[in-house]
Scaffold this active site. Structure first.
Site, mmCIF file in Angstrom:
data_model
loop_
_atom_site.group_PDB
_atom_site.id
_atom_site.type_symbol
_atom_site.label_atom_id
_atom_site.label_comp_id
_atom_site.label_asym_id
_atom_site.label_seq_id
_atom_site.Cartn_x
_atom_site.Cartn_y
_atom_site.Cartn_z
ATOM 1 N N HIS A 12 -6.574 -9.600 -4.689
ATOM 2 C CA HIS A 12 -5.582 -8.563 -4.352
ATOM 3 C C HIS A 12 -4.477 -8.522 -5.400
ATOM 4 O O HIS A 12 -3.309 -8.334 -5.081
ATOM 5 C CB HIS A 12 -5.004 -8.801 -2.951
ATOM 6 C CG HIS A 12 -5.964 -8.439 -1.843
ATOM 7 N ND1 HIS A 12 -6.164 -7.145 -1.414
ATOM 8 C CD2 HIS A 12 -6.789 -9.208 -1.099
ATOM 9 C CE1 HIS A 12 -7.068 -7.134 -0.437
ATOM 10 N NE2 HIS A 12 -7.469 -8.372 -0.225
ATOM 11 N N TRP A 64 -0.856 -2.759 8.414
ATOM 12 C CA TRP A 64 -1.385 -2.427 7.085
ATOM 13 C C TRP A 64 -1.166 -0.942 6.863
ATOM 14 O O TRP A 64 -1.505 -0.126 7.728
ATOM 15 C CB TRP A 64 -2.877 -2.767 7.010
ATOM 16 C CG TRP A 64 -3.168 -4.224 7.190
ATOM 17 C CD1 TRP A 64 -3.691 -4.823 8.303
ATOM 18 C CD2 TRP A 64 -2.956 -5.277 6.236
ATOM 19 N NE1 TRP A 64 -3.808 -6.184 8.096
ATOM 20 C CE2 TRP A 64 -3.364 -6.488 6.830
ATOM 21 C CE3 TRP A 64 -2.449 -5.309 4.938
ATOM 22 C CZ2 TRP A 64 -3.291 -7.722 6.181
ATOM 23 C CZ3 TRP A 64 -2.377 -6.530 4.290
ATOM 24 C CH2 TRP A 64 -2.801 -7.717 4.900
ATOM 25 N N THR A 65 -0.629 -0.581 5.698
ATOM 26 C CA THR A 65 -0.096 0.777 5.571
ATOM 27 C C THR A 65 -0.889 1.715 4.659
ATOM 28 O O THR A 65 -0.331 2.687 4.155
ATOM 29 C CB THR A 65 1.367 0.712 5.073
ATOM 30 O OG1 THR A 65 1.379 0.030 3.807
ATOM 31 C CG2 THR A 65 2.258 -0.016 6.063
ATOM 32 N N ARG A 112 0.842 -1.207 0.000
ATOM 33 C CA ARG A 112 0.000 0.000 0.000
ATOM 34 C C ARG A 112 0.865 1.241 0.000
ATOM 35 O O ARG A 112 0.584 2.214 -0.690
ATOM 36 C CB ARG A 112 -0.943 -0.015 1.209
ATOM 37 C CG ARG A 112 -2.282 -0.680 0.932
ATOM 38 C CD ARG A 112 -2.165 -2.077 0.326
ATOM 39 N NE ARG A 112 -3.445 -2.731 0.171
ATOM 40 C CZ ARG A 112 -4.008 -3.491 1.114
ATOM 41 N NH1 ARG A 112 -3.377 -3.739 2.255
ATOM 42 N NH2 ARG A 112 -5.189 -4.042 0.891
ATOM 43 N N ASP A 116 -0.114 -6.221 -3.680
ATOM 44 C CA ASP A 116 -1.544 -6.001 -3.445
ATOM 45 C C ASP A 116 -2.109 -5.238 -4.639
ATOM 46 O O ASP A 116 -1.388 -4.954 -5.596
ATOM 47 C CB ASP A 116 -1.778 -5.267 -2.115
ATOM 48 C CG ASP A 116 -3.062 -5.759 -1.439
ATOM 49 O OD1 ASP A 116 -4.126 -5.684 -2.088
ATOM 50 O OD2 ASP A 116 -2.998 -6.212 -0.293
ATOM 51 N N ASP A 125 -6.830 -14.120 0.917
ATOM 52 C CA ASP A 125 -7.925 -13.387 1.565
ATOM 53 C C ASP A 125 -8.745 -12.634 0.520
ATOM 54 O O ASP A 125 -8.267 -12.314 -0.564
ATOM 55 C CB ASP A 125 -7.361 -12.391 2.597
ATOM 56 C CG ASP A 125 -6.372 -11.415 1.972
ATOM 57 O OD1 ASP A 125 -5.592 -11.838 1.090
ATOM 58 O OD2 ASP A 125 -6.374 -10.227 2.349
ATOM 59 N N GLU A 126 -9.972 -12.349 0.898
ATOM 60 C CA GLU A 126 -10.818 -11.384 0.195
ATOM 61 C C GLU A 126 -10.732 -11.494 -1.332
ATOM 62 O O GLU A 126 -10.351 -10.538 -2.003
ATOM 63 C CB GLU A 126 -10.411 -9.956 0.619
ATOM 64 C CG GLU A 126 -10.563 -9.733 2.111
ATOM 65 C CD GLU A 126 -10.057 -8.364 2.579
ATOM 66 O OE1 GLU A 126 -10.685 -7.804 3.489
ATOM 67 O OE2 GLU A 126 -9.039 -7.869 2.061
ATOM 68 N N TRP A 130 -7.413 -14.069 11.007
ATOM 69 C CA TRP A 130 -7.524 -12.609 11.149
ATOM 70 C C TRP A 130 -8.944 -12.096 11.297
ATOM 71 O O TRP A 130 -9.152 -11.009 11.825
ATOM 72 C CB TRP A 130 -6.850 -11.923 9.950
ATOM 73 C CG TRP A 130 -7.612 -11.984 8.657
ATOM 74 C CD1 TRP A 130 -7.617 -13.002 7.754
ATOM 75 C CD2 TRP A 130 -8.483 -10.971 8.109
ATOM 76 N NE1 TRP A 130 -8.421 -12.707 6.683
ATOM 77 C CE2 TRP A 130 -8.970 -11.461 6.873
ATOM 78 C CE3 TRP A 130 -8.889 -9.703 8.552
ATOM 79 C CZ2 TRP A 130 -9.856 -10.729 6.070
ATOM 80 C CZ3 TRP A 130 -9.771 -8.979 7.748
ATOM 81 C CH2 TRP A 130 -10.242 -9.484 6.527
HETATM 82 C C1 ACM Z 1 -6.740 -9.028 5.593
HETATM 83 O O1 ACM Z 1 -6.841 -8.181 6.465
HETATM 84 N N1 ACM Z 1 -7.343 -8.903 4.433
HETATM 85 C C2 ACM Z 1 -5.950 -10.231 5.807
#
Ligand code: ACM
Length: 496
Positions: free
Chosen positions: A212, A403-404, A112, A141, A273-274, A328
């Site tokens: 991502h 997370w930045t 990020r 990402d 993830d996501e 998480w």
């Molecule tokens: C995450 O926070 N998407 C691992």
């Protein structure tokens, strides 16, 4: 000392350490531990009967001795010794110490916002000073691809750069109009790995896939599903994921092969993830694509002698039985993963996400997430209640995640990371003592100040840390818990 050692016998009396001795020259450097070393009353040794990461430290005018269960143990003893020094003097002491957990981690998101190598090294140094031993490096990402891969030059010529960056939380949709980017060459990454190894920190790289991935798709549109845009400039989750053609699978295998040639870690992060399935809607069973994909990547990693490290979505999306799960989505995935027989690293967002706001003070920079105070982190228990002893044993530790999105500089990363990482270090070292923590931390912060760490002061943000023009979006804890409950419906539907 932070983290507090398991057992300490300290004398009030202190003695001077001659500034000319080799010991202090050694301490002046960024301590790496040459072994064996026994000159001038200073002895380092290994006793394999001790805990691997533990040590016994003895100090007296006649000599200083650190006996570790391994070189890592000696290193941890050296970190304690550094904290014992005050004005060139040491107390007489005997400290017997060992950690509770073997995974004491911190994740750094360099996607990020790119972080130059020197700042990453400093980040590692500070984590190691607190006896953490894993750096989970989130390298890619939607908003940026951060390392060169032979044969795929556009990953960095295109994928490492974005034209503008969202400023503040995504509900405000403001942009700074300022291009941002950067990437690591293979030698940069090797330098990071080597520097970490000297401090007994394992770097676990992560290439997030198959979601991502917008930066990679921006670089190579043939890896996507018709997306023809650039690297993402806003926060949030992109629907522009990988396709699953032979070329995209080969791309991922190539990337992982290259990553394995640089990072010796047995565990290799593939994210997971996501991953929205919108773009796979025309496929026969879009809901099963990721599990199939994960299986192929796990097979490839296994062929290279490695194992999958992935986010807890993988529990329903193809995690191989030997995967290590980063749990998480609140506290429940740690329980689900441990019960399902997986090895787990506990990192529930509401306790471990250091991008979440530190207080309700209006001067906090870009307040997002739920309130996560220093005391909240200190109270975090990595093993949730309700697990049997054998299930609990699968929780090998925990990590905090940096997370930045809202950390555009190393100073901002410092501010969000410290002092909460100090509290976390004591949680995973396993020697919490709430009665003494505050006083020890106040003293410890004078050490961090001397190291130039831009920590958040205990009494609130400094005016210089405000971020006007980058407004946040603070969340309510009950709201977030309800959202997490919905987000983890997949686990319950799978009987996990
Ligand atoms: C995450 O926070 N998407 C691992």
């Amino acid at each position: 000392m932070i983290p507090r050692p398991s057992s300490v016998h300290l004398d009030q009396e202190t003695f001077a350490v001659d500034p000319e001795t080799e010991l202090s020259a050694w301490l002046r450097g960024a301590i790496s531990v040459p072994l064996p070393r026994s000159d001038r009353g200073f002895r380092l040794a290994i006793d394999q009967d001790q805990d691997h990461d533990g040590y016994v430290l003895s100090t007296a005018p006649a000599g200083i001795e650190i006996v570790g269960g391994s070189e890592a143990g000696v290193f941890h003893g050296a970190q304690t010794l550094r904290q014992l020094f005050e004005d060139g003097r040491l107390p007489r002491a005997r400290i017997v110490d060992a950690p509770r957990f073997r995974w004491r981690g911190v994740m750094l998101d360099v996607a990020r916002h790119f972080m130059p190598v020197a700042d990453v090294l400093r980040f590692i140094d500070l984590a190691a000073y607190h006896k953490l031993n894993v750096l989970h490096l989130h390298l890619t990402d939607d908003q940026g691809w951060r390392f060169e891969v032979p044969g795929w030059p556009r990953l960095t010529s295109v994928g490492a750069w974005r034209g503008s960056t969202m400023r503040g939380a995504r509900v405000h949709a403001r942009y700074d109009g300022q291009p941002h980017g950067g990437f690591y060459a293979a030698d940069d990454l090797r330098r990071i790995v080597a520097y970490a190894a000297e401090r007994f920190v394992t770097v676990v790289p992560e290439v997030d896939m198959p979601g991502h991935m917008q930066a990679a798709v921006a670089a190579y549109p043939e890896l996507g599903n018709g997306f023809a845009g650039g690297v993402r400039e806003s926060w949030g989750i992109s629907t522009h994921v990988l396709n699953v053609t032979a070329r995209a699978l080969d791309f991922c295998r190539d990337v992982l092969t290259h990553v394995c040639s640089i990072f010796p870690s047995e565990l290799i992060g593939i994210g997971g993830d996501e991953c929205p399935v919108d773009e796979w809607a025309s496929l026969e069973r879009p809901g099963e694509v990721q599990a199939w994909f994960t299986g192929l990547m796990a097979e490839h990693l296994a062929s290279l002698g490695r194992r999958v490290y992935g986010w807890d979505e993988l529990l329903t999306r193809g995690a191989p039985t030997d995967a290590v799960i980063a749990a998480w989505r609140g506290p429940s995935p740690t329980i689900a993963a441990a019960r399902a027989g997986f090895t787990v690293v506990s990192c529930p967002d509401i306790s471990c996400y250091l991008d979440y706001r530190q207080s309700d003070d209006p001067g906090e920079p870009t307040p997002v997430g739920t309130l996560l105070t220093l005391d909240d982190v200190y109270a975090f228990e990595p093993i949730p209640p309700g697990l049997t002893a054998s299930e609990a044993a699968r929780v090998i530790g925990a990590q905090v995640n940096v997370w930045t999105e809202h950390m555009e500089s190393a100073r901002r990363v410092d501010y969000m990371t410290y002092p909460r990482l100090c509290a976390f270090a004591e949680v995973v070292w396993g020697t919490r003592d709430p009665a003494s923590f505050r006083a020890r931390l106040e003293h410890h912060l004078t050490r961090l100040a001397a190291m130039g760490v831009n920590f958040r002061p205990l009494d609130g943000p400094r005016p210089a840390d405000a971020r006007p023009g980058a407004p946040g979006n603070p969340r309510d804890r009950d709201d977030r818990l309800a959202e997490l409950h919905e987000m983890t419906a997949d686990l319950r539907a799978a009987g996990l």
